[in-house]
Design a protein around this motif. Structure first.
Motif, PDB file in Angstrom:
ATOM      1  N   TRP A   1       4.923   8.784  -6.492  1.00 42.97           N
ATOM      2  CA  TRP A   1       5.778   9.552  -5.123  1.00 42.97           C
ATOM      3  C   TRP A   1       6.770   9.904  -5.093  1.00 42.97           C
ATOM      4  N   LYS A   2       6.565  10.450  -4.238  1.00 37.68           N
ATOM      5  CA  LYS A   2       8.131  10.501  -3.556  1.00 37.68           C
ATOM      6  C   LYS A   2       9.007  10.389  -2.887  1.00 37.68           C
TER       7      LYS A   2
ATOM      8  N   LYS B   1      10.812  15.872 -15.208  1.00 37.86           N
ATOM      9  CA  LYS B   1      11.012  15.213 -14.424  1.00 37.86           C
ATOM     10  C   LYS B   1      11.006  14.147 -14.136  1.00 37.86           C
ATOM     11  N   VAL B   2      10.480  13.045 -15.351  1.00 37.90           N
ATOM     12  CA  VAL B   2      10.050  11.026 -15.477  1.00 37.90           C
ATOM     13  C   VAL B   2      10.341  11.187 -17.082  1.00 37.90           C
ATOM     14  N   GLU B   3      10.659   9.776 -17.994  1.00 33.33           N
ATOM     15  CA  GLU B   3      10.427   9.745 -19.170  1.00 33.33           C
ATOM     16  C   GLU B   3       8.885  10.613 -19.229  1.00 33.33           C
TER      17      GLU B   3
ATOM     18  N   ASP C   1       0.700  -0.999  -0.152  1.00 31.43           N
ATOM     19  CA  ASP C   1       0.206  -0.271  -0.391  1.00 31.43           C
ATOM     20  C   ASP C   1       0.856   1.218  -0.203  1.00 31.43           C
ATOM     21  N   LEU C   2       0.675   2.130  -1.373  1.00 33.27           N
ATOM     22  CA  LEU C   2       1.663   3.019  -1.660  1.00 33.27           C
ATOM     23  C   LEU C   2       1.460   3.900  -0.234  1.00 33.27           C
ATOM     24  N   LYS C   3       0.780   4.261   0.284  1.00 30.95           N
ATOM     25  CA  LYS C   3       0.226   5.333   1.691  1.00 30.95           C
ATOM     26  C   LYS C   3       1.076   4.221   2.960  1.00 30.95           C
ATOM     27  N   ARG C   4       2.135   3.273   2.369  1.00 33.10           N
ATOM     28  CA  ARG C   4       2.341   2.904   4.056  1.00 33.10           C
ATOM     29  C   ARG C   4       4.027   2.322   3.369  1.00 33.10           C
ATOM     30  N   SER C   5       4.192   2.785   2.658  1.00 40.32           N
ATOM     31  CA  SER C   5       5.085   2.572   1.934  1.00 40.32           C
ATOM     32  C   SER C   5       6.860   3.338   2.174  1.00 40.32           C
ATOM     33  N   ARG C   6       7.938   2.557   2.219  1.00 39.35           N
ATOM     34  CA  ARG C   6       8.976   3.247   2.442  1.00 39.35           C
ATOM     35  C   ARG C   6       9.563   3.476   1.558  1.00 39.35           C
ATOM     36  N   CYS C   7      10.498   4.459   1.071  1.00 42.49           N
ATOM     37  CA  CYS C   7      11.514   4.524  -0.105  1.00 42.49           C
ATOM     38  C   CYS C   7      12.729   2.790   0.232  1.00 42.49           C
ATOM     39  N   PRO C   8      12.186   2.434  -0.796  1.00 42.08           N
ATOM     40  CA  PRO C   8      12.993   1.226  -0.749  1.00 42.08           C
ATOM     41  C   PRO C   8      14.795   1.674  -0.962  1.00 42.08           C
ATOM     42  N   ARG C   9      14.730   2.714  -0.938  1.00 36.03           N
ATOM     43  CA  ARG C   9      16.996   3.146  -1.447  1.00 36.03           C
ATOM     44  C   ARG C   9      16.981   3.882   0.294  1.00 36.03           C
TER      45      ARG C   9
ATOM     46  N   ILE D   1      11.942   9.244  -7.177  1.00 30.96           N
ATOM     47  CA  ILE D   1      10.125   9.493  -7.379  1.00 30.96           C
ATOM     48  C   ILE D   1       9.642   8.163  -7.882  1.00 30.96           C
ATOM     49  N   TYR D   2       8.612   7.477  -7.868  1.00 30.22           N
ATOM     50  CA  TYR D   2       7.785   6.096  -7.751  1.00 30.22           C
ATOM     51  C   TYR D   2       6.624   5.924  -8.361  1.00 30.22           C
ATOM     52  N   TRP D   3       6.418   4.949  -9.618  1.00 27.80           N
ATOM     53  CA  TRP D   3       4.997   5.022 -10.257  1.00 27.80           C
ATOM     54  C   TRP D   3       4.845   3.125 -10.584  1.00 27.80           C
ATOM     55  N   GLN D   4       2.960   3.189 -10.305  1.00 31.87           N
ATOM     56  CA  GLN D   4       3.312   1.184 -10.321  1.00 31.87           C
ATOM     57  C   GLN D   4       4.093   1.292 -12.082  1.00 31.87           C
ATOM     58  N   GLY D   5       4.377   1.034 -11.969  1.00 26.72           N
ATOM     59  CA  GLY D   5       4.593   1.177 -13.848  1.00 26.72           C
ATOM     60  C   GLY D   5       5.147  -0.713 -14.235  1.00 26.72           C
ATOM     61  N   ALA D   6       5.228  -0.613 -14.863  1.00 27.31           N
ATOM     62  CA  ALA D   6       5.454  -1.826 -15.636  1.00 27.31           C
ATOM     63  C   ALA D   6       5.997  -3.213 -15.441  1.00 27.31           C
TER      64      ALA D   6
END
Ligand SMILES: [Zn+2]
Length: 162
Positions: free
Chosen positions: A126-127, A113-115, A89-97, A134-139
Protein backbone atom coordinates in the motif's frame (compact mmCIF):
# COMPACT_ATOMS: atom_id res chain seq x y z
CA UNK A 1 -16.22 10.10 13.95
CA UNK A 2 -13.18 12.36 13.67
CA UNK A 3 -10.59 13.09 16.32
CA UNK A 4 -7.92 15.57 17.23
CA UNK A 5 -5.22 14.40 19.64
CA UNK A 6 -3.03 16.41 21.98
CA UNK A 7 0.77 16.42 21.69
CA UNK A 8 1.19 13.58 24.19
CA UNK A 9 -0.73 11.11 22.03
CA UNK A 10 1.50 10.71 18.98
CA UNK A 11 1.83 6.97 19.32
CA UNK A 12 -1.88 6.46 19.92
CA UNK A 13 -2.58 8.65 16.87
CA UNK A 14 -0.57 6.30 14.65
CA UNK A 15 -2.51 3.30 15.99
CA UNK A 16 -5.87 4.99 15.45
CA UNK A 17 -4.96 5.93 11.88
CA UNK A 18 -3.96 2.33 11.12
CA UNK A 19 -7.37 1.33 12.47
CA UNK A 20 -8.93 3.69 9.92
CA UNK A 21 -9.78 6.58 12.24
CA UNK A 22 -9.38 10.16 11.06
CA UNK A 23 -7.05 11.78 13.61
CA UNK A 24 -5.57 15.25 13.34
CA UNK A 25 -2.30 15.57 15.26
CA UNK A 26 0.64 17.85 15.70
CA UNK A 27 2.89 18.19 18.72
CA UNK A 28 2.91 21.93 17.96
CA UNK A 29 -0.79 22.59 18.68
CA UNK A 30 -1.41 24.86 21.66
CA UNK A 31 -4.32 24.00 23.97
CA UNK A 32 -6.43 26.84 22.61
CA UNK A 33 -5.78 25.70 19.04
CA UNK A 34 -6.86 22.15 19.93
CA UNK A 35 -10.15 23.42 21.34
CA UNK A 36 -10.82 25.77 18.42
CA UNK A 37 -10.03 23.09 15.80
CA UNK A 38 -12.11 20.45 17.60
CA UNK A 39 -15.03 22.86 17.57
CA UNK A 40 -14.61 24.05 13.98
CA UNK A 41 -14.00 20.62 12.42
CA UNK A 42 -16.35 18.68 14.70
CA UNK A 43 -13.55 16.52 16.03
CA UNK A 44 -13.53 14.76 19.38
CA UNK A 45 -10.61 16.04 21.43
CA UNK A 46 -8.46 13.23 22.84
CA UNK A 47 -6.24 14.34 25.67
CA UNK A 48 -4.19 13.13 28.61
CA UNK A 49 -4.36 16.58 30.18
CA UNK A 50 -7.19 16.67 32.73
CA UNK A 51 -7.23 20.46 32.83
CA UNK A 52 -7.52 20.72 29.05
CA UNK A 53 -10.24 18.06 29.09
CA UNK A 54 -12.24 20.02 31.67
CA UNK A 55 -11.80 23.28 29.77
CA UNK A 56 -13.02 21.65 26.56
CA UNK A 57 -16.05 20.07 28.24
CA UNK A 58 -16.93 23.42 29.88
CA UNK A 59 -17.01 24.96 26.39
CA UNK A 60 -19.31 22.24 25.10
CA UNK A 61 -16.57 20.48 23.08
CA UNK A 62 -16.80 16.71 22.74
CA UNK A 63 -13.68 15.44 24.52
CA UNK A 64 -12.30 12.22 25.92
CA UNK A 65 -9.80 11.96 28.75
CA UNK A 66 -7.35 9.17 27.86
CA UNK A 67 -6.22 7.42 31.03
CA UNK A 68 -4.65 4.10 29.96
CA UNK A 69 -0.95 3.57 30.57
CA UNK A 70 -0.15 1.18 27.71
CA UNK A 71 -1.22 1.56 24.09
CA UNK A 72 -3.42 -1.53 24.50
CA UNK A 73 -5.20 0.09 27.46
CA UNK A 74 -5.70 3.35 25.58
CA UNK A 75 -7.01 1.55 22.50
CA UNK A 76 -9.38 -0.53 24.63
CA UNK A 77 -10.84 2.60 26.28
CA UNK A 78 -11.35 4.33 22.95
CA UNK A 79 -12.81 1.32 21.16
CA UNK A 80 -15.26 0.86 24.02
CA UNK A 81 -16.27 4.52 24.17
CA UNK A 82 -16.50 5.17 20.42
CA UNK A 83 -17.52 1.70 19.34
CA UNK A 84 -15.06 0.84 16.58
CA UNK A 85 -13.49 -2.57 15.93
CA UNK A 86 -9.91 -3.20 17.01
CA UNK A 87 -9.10 -4.75 13.66
CA UNK A 88 -6.77 -3.36 11.04
CA UNK A 89 -8.24 -3.54 7.58
CA UNK A 90 -5.73 -1.94 5.25
CA UNK A 91 -8.56 -1.06 2.88
CA UNK A 92 -9.70 1.41 5.53
CA UNK A 93 -6.36 2.38 7.02
CA UNK A 94 -4.94 5.85 7.00
CA UNK A 95 -1.27 6.68 6.75
CA UNK A 96 0.09 6.68 10.34
CA UNK A 97 2.36 9.58 9.36
CA UNK A 98 -0.05 11.97 7.67
CA UNK A 99 -3.65 10.72 8.11
CA UNK A 100 -4.30 10.23 4.36
CA UNK A 101 -6.12 7.06 3.23
CA UNK A 102 -3.55 4.61 1.89
CA UNK A 103 -4.12 2.81 -1.42
CA UNK A 104 -3.10 -0.60 -2.74
CA UNK A 105 -0.22 -0.26 -5.14
CA UNK A 106 0.87 -2.83 -7.74
CA UNK A 107 4.02 -4.66 -6.74
CA UNK A 108 5.69 -4.17 -10.10
CA UNK A 109 5.70 -0.41 -9.58
CA UNK A 110 7.81 -0.84 -6.44
CA UNK A 111 10.81 -2.64 -7.92
CA UNK A 112 13.88 -0.86 -6.58
CA UNK A 113 11.79 1.23 -4.20
CA UNK A 114 11.65 -1.26 -1.34
CA UNK A 115 14.42 -3.51 -0.07
CA UNK A 116 15.07 -6.54 -2.25
CA UNK A 117 14.06 -9.11 0.41
CA UNK A 118 10.86 -7.26 1.16
CA UNK A 119 10.08 -7.20 -2.54
CA UNK A 120 10.69 -10.94 -2.79
CA UNK A 121 8.73 -12.03 0.29
CA UNK A 122 5.65 -9.81 0.15
CA UNK A 123 3.04 -9.45 -2.55
CA UNK A 124 0.68 -6.83 -1.23
CA UNK A 125 1.76 -3.24 -0.81
CA UNK A 126 0.00 0.00 0.00
CA UNK A 127 1.14 3.52 -0.62
CA UNK A 128 0.21 6.86 0.85
CA UNK A 129 -0.77 9.14 -2.04
CA UNK A 130 0.25 12.20 -0.03
CA UNK A 131 3.59 11.45 1.63
CA UNK A 132 4.54 8.50 -0.61
CA UNK A 133 5.31 6.12 2.25
CA UNK A 134 4.99 2.43 1.33
CA UNK A 135 3.39 -0.12 3.68
CA UNK A 136 3.23 -3.91 3.81
CA UNK A 137 2.35 -6.51 6.40
CA UNK A 138 5.91 -7.25 7.41
CA UNK A 139 7.55 -8.93 10.38
CA UNK A 140 6.29 -6.22 12.75
CA UNK A 141 2.75 -7.36 12.00
CA UNK A 142 2.80 -10.01 14.73
CA UNK A 143 3.56 -7.36 17.34
CA UNK A 144 0.68 -5.26 16.02
CA UNK A 145 -1.68 -8.23 16.30
CA UNK A 146 -0.51 -9.05 19.82
CA UNK A 147 -1.22 -5.48 20.98
CA UNK A 148 -4.65 -5.51 19.36
CA UNK A 149 -5.52 -8.87 20.94
CA UNK A 150 -4.51 -7.50 24.34
CA UNK A 151 -6.63 -4.41 23.71
CA UNK A 152 -9.65 -6.53 22.70
CA UNK A 153 -9.43 -8.53 25.92
CA UNK A 154 -9.11 -5.37 27.99
CA UNK A 155 -12.06 -3.83 26.18
CA UNK A 156 -14.28 -6.74 27.27
CA UNK A 157 -13.38 -6.14 30.90
CA UNK A 158 -14.03 -2.39 30.79
CA UNK A 159 -17.23 -0.95 32.14
CA UNK A 160 -18.31 2.61 31.68
CA UNK A 161 -21.27 4.45 33.11
CA UNK A 162 -22.79 6.93 30.71
ZN1 LIG B 1 1.26 9.65 4.36
Amino acid sequence: MKFIADGMLGKLTRWLRMLGQDVKYSNQFEDEELIITANKEHRVLLTRDLELYQRAIAKGIDAFYVEGRTEAEKLAELAKRFDFPLVIDLKRSRCPRCNTKIRPTPKEKLAGKVEKNTFIYYDEFWKCPKCGHIYWQGAHWEGIHATLEKAKNLEKSLQFNF
